[in-house]
Structures are given as structure tokens and as C-alpha cells.
Design an enzyme around this catalytic site. Sequence first.
Site, PDB file in Angstrom:
ATOM      1  N   GLU A 183      39.933  43.699  32.847  1.00  0.00           N
ATOM      2  CA  GLU A 183      39.920  45.115  33.217  1.00  0.00           C
ATOM      3  C   GLU A 183      40.977  45.891  32.452  1.00  0.00           C
ATOM      4  OE1 GLU A 183      39.688  47.518  37.362  1.00  0.00           O
ATOM      5  OE2 GLU A 183      41.468  46.380  36.953  1.00  0.00           O
ATOM      6  N   GLY A 272      50.206  43.507  38.121  1.00  0.00           N
ATOM      7  CA  GLY A 272      50.668  42.860  39.334  1.00  0.00           C
ATOM      8  C   GLY A 272      49.690  41.787  39.772  1.00  0.00           C
ATOM      9  N   ALA A 273      48.391  42.110  39.613  1.00  0.00           N
ATOM     10  CA  ALA A 273      47.337  41.160  39.994  1.00  0.00           C
ATOM     11  C   ALA A 273      46.012  41.689  39.473  1.00  0.00           C
ATOM     12  CB  ALA A 273      47.291  40.999  41.519  1.00  0.00           C
ATOM     13  N   MET A 274      44.971  40.854  39.561  1.00  0.00           N
ATOM     14  CA  MET A 274      43.633  41.244  39.115  1.00  0.00           C
ATOM     15  C   MET A 274      42.614  40.658  40.056  1.00  0.00           C
ATOM     16  SD  MET A 274      41.801  42.815  36.965  1.00  0.00           S
ATOM     17  CE  MET A 274      40.061  42.937  37.266  1.00  0.00           C
ATOM     18  N   GLU A 275      41.797  41.545  40.653  1.00  0.00           N
ATOM     19  CA  GLU A 275      40.931  41.157  41.759  1.00  0.00           C
ATOM     20  C   GLU A 275      39.630  40.492  41.385  1.00  0.00           C
ATOM     21  OE1 GLU A 275      40.192  45.470  40.699  1.00  0.00           O
ATOM     22  OE2 GLU A 275      41.858  44.115  40.816  1.00  0.00           O
ATOM     23  N   GLU A 309      44.405  43.433  46.609  1.00  0.00           N
ATOM     24  CA  GLU A 309      43.404  42.697  45.843  1.00  0.00           C
ATOM     25  C   GLU A 309      42.236  42.249  46.715  1.00  0.00           C
ATOM     26  OE1 GLU A 309      43.764  42.995  42.736  1.00  0.00           O
ATOM     27  OE2 GLU A 309      45.781  43.795  43.019  1.00  0.00           O
TER      28      GLU A 309
END
Length: 897
Positions: A183, A272-275, A309
Site C-alpha cells: 500500500e 507503523g503497521a499494514m493491515e 489494523e
Amino acid sequence: MFWVRFLVLALLSQAGVTQTSSSPTHASAPPNPTEEQPPLNTGSLSFPWSHLRLPENIVPLHYHLLLHPNLTILSYIGTVRIELQVQNNTNWVVLHSKGLRITTATVLDQNLAHLSDQVLPVLHNPTHEQVAIFSPRVLTGGQKYFLLLEFGAELGEGFYGFYRSTYRTSTGEMRTLASTHFEPTSARMAFPCFDEPSFKANYSISIRRSPAHTALSNMPVVSVYAAPEKWEQTHYALKAAVKLLEFYEKYFNISYPLPKQDLVAIPDFQSGAMENWGLITFRETSLLYDPTTSSASDRLWVTKVIAHELAHQWFGNLVTMKWWNDIWLNEGFATYMEYISVDTTYPKLRVDYLLDTCFVAIGRDSLNSSRPISSVAESPTQIKEMFDTVSYNKGACVLHMLRHYLTDQVFQIGIMRYLRRYSYSNARNQDLWDSVANTCSEEEFTSGGHCYSNSQAAKNYLYAGEHLDLTTMMNTWTLQTGVPLVTVARQGSRLVLKQERFLRTTHPSDPAWPSLQQGYLWHIPLTYRTDTSSSIHRHLMTTLTDSVEVGEEVGWVKVNVDMAGYYLVHYDGPGWDDLIQLLKDNHTALSFMDRTHLIHNAFQLTTAGRLSLDKALDLIGYLRSESHTVPLLQGLAYLEAFYRMVERMDIPDVTHNLSTYILWYFRGVIDRQTWSDKGSVSERRLRSELLSLACHLGDLSCLEQAQRSFTHWLDSNSTLSLPADVTETVYSVGAQEDSGWASLLHIYTLSLSETHKHKILSALASSRDTNKLHRLLELGLEGEVIRTQDLDSLIVMVARNPRGHHLAWSYVQKYWSTLVDKFQLGSFSIRNIIIGTTGQFFSTEELTEVRVFFESIHEQASQLRVTQVAMDNIQKNILWLQRNLGTLRSWLDQQID
């Protein structure tokens, strides 16, 4: 971050995958041939498509993807067979590819028979990151075909596509893993695909690997994954994920649709994160929690990121926006659902951080350079910039306002309807409003569906006794730039109201003011409370001026109760004086959220030149009596910001007097703090902030305690466990000595806790020795001792140091091209670096220097919104000094006397 749309391969030292797909809507399709054309040589063909967004004449239905990564030579090969639905006759298939070597291209019919015996030409358009495959035989509209591509590439060095990472074991062995991040526009860097949101498709993924490696993808095997040495740090995350997932299933009334959900900590991760659906990837600091080294704020952060997430599994994965202009439908919702879910499942973590979320949004939205929530975004750089404060923070705050406007139940039912209606599909702004208002298409209405026609839906909801047009109202918040300011004035028994666009860099007396206000109008759901009633009064303001009846007997009025609305309030005439007196006499007459909101609004108005600074400082004069941490921290934050500003600008008299005043005024609450981890989350956050500031201001008792703790910790060979909430303060004091700084850097290289390392890095960057700061920046650029993922944070840390702000800016200018290569133009990291360094400037000379640099990189800077945001921020800082420095100096002189 998020999603279901792309393929997400997450390979641990081992290999791993995640699936999804992406794509938007566009212009017209390439010319439709009427008959077969003879085979053509590549040299005689020209690229058939000139738009950034792909043509819509071919739609991907299913990807069969095979990847074979080699973690020894750090490259991979792969094949992808894409099932295609052709809408109109064409000879061309246009899709995305970036940095891939496509070795073979074949088109097959529905029976998997080759359409041509020849090697098909593959044309490249690197500018648009597209490839086109030419088929000598016409692909017929209404038919299905298969596109088979063989490709290869190096495992990337950055944080996008299919990239490599490393981690060190407790024995010092360096191991390699491969992971993916797609993304918003990087799936095309891993394999050829239709890399746009509206081209969602199904995937079948295979990974070829050696038995020594482990492969993870979107489907089964349920766990939390991390480097073996960090397994103990995953327990809290797993418990939180289970609890939050159960909450979302009940709240949305839709079961989580996949058979498993992995959480994976990746050593090198920019976001921070990727869902990724079924396989969420995290930066280690966003997933791993070690009770011995993690503070209360660390625990809150991990919980919020997991909540964010997991919310994306519905908002983003189950339902995806049609195009990136509406990314807020994913990110705004996920940010807001953090607040709702954590507030319900972890009430002890409740710190009402949504206030901070909205304050940050207003900070961006009150600049000329802001943008509407729903904005045009076409190029990859523009798309990356959409992942910003406006989409996340403002999106969440507007949803919060809508929820309070419609009531919790109506809001919840509306989003359940939205999720069910657009499951496994794509949606737009309008689809959300129609779902919440329960409107439907003519077809749904006539078939007896449980919904209303557009005209009827507008009559269903009442707000303060008025019928509402939800779409018209919400368009004023999502399609219009900025945040409104409501000015309130008492005239007899009535409250006279006026709305305008709030701007911190332009004053009503400026010649440009009328043009900047032209055409702005919001539908504002006003709420207010008075001293004569405990009720919350409501009024929908849909005109530039308005008035409401409050009664002659009313003494004070507080507008925007608990900041449920996304707008600021200015009290004309004696309004501010009444509220200042109220806080002095009986501050608990207002909720802690209202007190915090007043403090925020007052200081924002001083920045804009609409309220004198001494009035705002008088407003927080009650804080000695404040027992709630949220307003206390809000007031303290402004004083700290003023101190750091005058310290950085080297204004000795104001720096000294402000330091003296803060330590004197807050002496009692500082002395009540213990050097421990005891208390509620709010109390622990207050302790961290207060003791950090006290030591920074040179408070002798704070410095002595911190130095004692640091010495004992070093003497124990770092086996002594320091209280996590004060660890960073202790390290920062210890880092001011050469030996302490060197010891911390050594321990940084050995630590297996990324949270702990972040605290050490912050302390190292607080050194007053510019040679040490320069060394840190060099280590960050090398990427060995200090990982590249932490480089942007390091640059900002150095920039916030009074001895380092010009050093950091010089570093950015010198290594600009290197930084863009590492992080990509438009990424959060590049924006963080630009805002974090230039935000420390307060002079016209510095503004000129920044402008000249942006002009020198015009080709890149012209693609970025953030460059104008940076210039607006500096202009805001310059105006603040011009408007308020003299007042601050005089006010402090009076207090000190």
C-alpha cells in the site's frame, strides 16, 4: 495502514505472503480493433495508453501467483496467471509493473490454449509504471482470457514491494528474511498486477522455499510471529488482538471472514503497521510489548495500533474505497474505531486521546495549505501524500461529530448497513451517507428493501427539531478545506453566532482575508451548556450568521460541549473573562474535556492573533487546582512549547524567566511524582512528561535523582531494571556526559527490544555535543547500527535539540537524493523529515533558506503538498513571535516580580 486489496507477501527468514488486490476507475479504453491484426515487431508498436490510471476495458478476476525467493542471492523469480474479463474488443492488456524483469508473456483462452505461437511483445512506460502486452489476435469483449507472465527481480533494499530485511539473534547471528509492503502503489514492485483499489480480485498464492524457511500468507496458521528471541514480547499483543477482534465482530455484527489472523513483527518496516487481510505486519515497536522496558504510553500505543489494523479488516479489506481520493473511508474509520474499541475493551487505558487526535487535525487544517478530506490524487506521489493527518485525524474527528449528531445507535446501525451493502466491493463518500441515512437506489426501493427514497430519508432524522439533509451537511466537512471558527457574542437573551474559516497565518485585517473566506460555509451541529442548566443544548448552524435564545439570567456559556464537534470557538466581549473566572472559582463546573478544549482554543486563537496571549495564560492560571491529567498536560504542553522555542532562538531573559515560572508554578505536582511505574495510565503519562520537562529545565532535584539512577543502572551492567516511565528521562540525563553517551550507544547495539532502543536513541539525540549528533546522523545514513527505518525519527530528534536543528536541516539538504531513494517521494518518512526539521524555524532568513532549497529541487517539490505545509508552518512561527513574544516577556516579568 491497511488492507485487503493487494497481495501481501510477508516472508519471514523463511518467506511469507499476504494477499489482496487493487485498482481504480478511469478514462476511456484503448482503441477497439474490429479485426485481427498481423503480428508486429516490437519496434513498430507504441505504448497504447497515456493515462496514469489503467483502462477499464479489462478487469482481473483471479491471480494465480507463484514466487520463489532466494535469500542467499537476495533475488526472486515468479509467475503469475491472471484471469481476465474483457469488456470491449482489444489487442492490448495494460497493467502495472515497476522494476520487474518480465521475461515471458503469453495470452491463453478459457481452455488455457495459447492464442499465439509467437513471443508476445511487452512494452514499458516507466513514467506511469505500466506495461502493455500486445496480442496479435483480438481479445473479444464479453470473453474471459488468461494472461501468463514470468518475471524476476532483486529483493528490494527499501520498504516497498518485495524487500529484504535482517535481524540479529541473541547469539549475534545475522539472519535474513523477506517481507512485502504494497500500500498504496507498491504491489507492482513485487509482481505485475492491476494495482488500483477498484480492481479487487481473488488470489491463489504459492511460495517455493527450502525446508529451513517458514512461509506466511493470508490464509491459515494462527499465531503472532516475531524473531524467536522476542517471542516473550508478543503475549500482550495476542491477548489484545483476540479481545479487540471479538469486539469488532459484535459491533459490526459481521463475523471476521477469514479462517485466521496472523500478527507479524517485521524488523525493517517503514509504517507503523499494514493491515494485510489475515496477515497483519507491524513495525516491532507497534506490536511487541515488554513489561520490563515498555512504558504506559508504549502499552497504549501497541493497543491502539492493533485496534486500528483490526478495524481495517472491515474498513479497507471487506469494503474498499473506489479510489484514493476517499482513502479517509478506510483510515478515518480505522482511527476512530481505535477510540471506540479501546475505550470499551480496555477502559483502564482510557486517556481520551481523541482530543489530541482532533487537536493535531486542527493544527494542519488551520493552515492555507490544507486540503479537503476527499481530494484529487492521481500520481503515486500524490496518493502516498493522502495518508496524512487529514485522512486519519480529521476523518476520525468528523466521524466522531457525526456519531454524536445522530446518536450512537443510529451511527452504529448505519455503518453496519454500509459494511453489509458494500462487502467484497468498493464504495465512495456518497455511499456512506446513503447507508447512514438508509437511502437506496430506485431498484432497491421498489423491490421492498428496508430503506427509503432520498427525499424520504431526509425527513427521518431530526436534529434540534430540524430535518437534516445528511449528504449536504457532510459534504461541507469532506469536500471543503479547513476547519470553522464560531464566534459567540451575548446580546441580551440571545447568543449571536458567526462562522468563518479559521486560519492561523492570516488575520482579518490582512488584504488576502476576504478571498480566503470566499465561499466557505459549514453545516455545524452546535452544542452548548450554560450555568442555568445541566442539559446540553443543540442547534444546527447552516448559515454564516445565526442566533439562539439562552435567556437573560445566563451567566456563562460553553459552546462545543466536550469537543464533540470539529470546530473552534471564540468568545467575543466578556465571554473569555467569564470563563477564566469560572475556572478560578469552580473549574469542576465544566468537564475535564471542556476545560481541555478551552485551553486548546485559547492558545490557537493567540497564534492566529485573535486573542491576546496574556488572556490565554490567565486562563491556565487555575491549573494548580487541576486534578485531571488531560487538561493539566494540555496547559503544560503549551508552556513547554514556548520554552523550547525561546531556548532554540537563544533569547536568554525569556528562557530563564519561563523556566523559573514553570518550575515554581508546578512545584507541587512535580514534587508529588515518584520515580516508579505505579498508578493509572493517565498518572503514569503525567509522571513521564513532568519529570522529563523538569530535568530539561534544569531542576536540581530531578537531575540528581536521574543521575543517581543512571549511575546505579550502569554499575549493574544494565541488569538493574529502571521504571519504564522514567527510563528515557534517566538516559537523557546520563547521555550528557561522554562516558554515559558512549555506554548508551554500546547498549543500543546489543538491545533486543526496539522500544528500549527507541528510548536510548532519543537520549543519545539529546546530547549538547554537536559532534555526537553528527555521528548519530552518520550512523543513521549507514543503516547498520541504526536501522534505516529509524532514520527519519532520528533526524527529527536531532532537529528538536536546540544544538541540532540547523545540523539536521543541513543534513537533509546534503543527502536529499539519498533520503528520497531510501523512503520514496511522498512517503510518511519524507514528510516527517521535512516537517520535523523546518518546523523548528522562526525567522524570515530561515524561511528564505527553505524556499531556496525547495526551488532547487523544484521537480520533486512541485509534486508535494508537504513543501507548502512546511512554509506555512514557518510563516506561522514567525507571526507568533511578532504577535506574542513581547506579551510573553511582559507577562513573565509580572509573574516573576
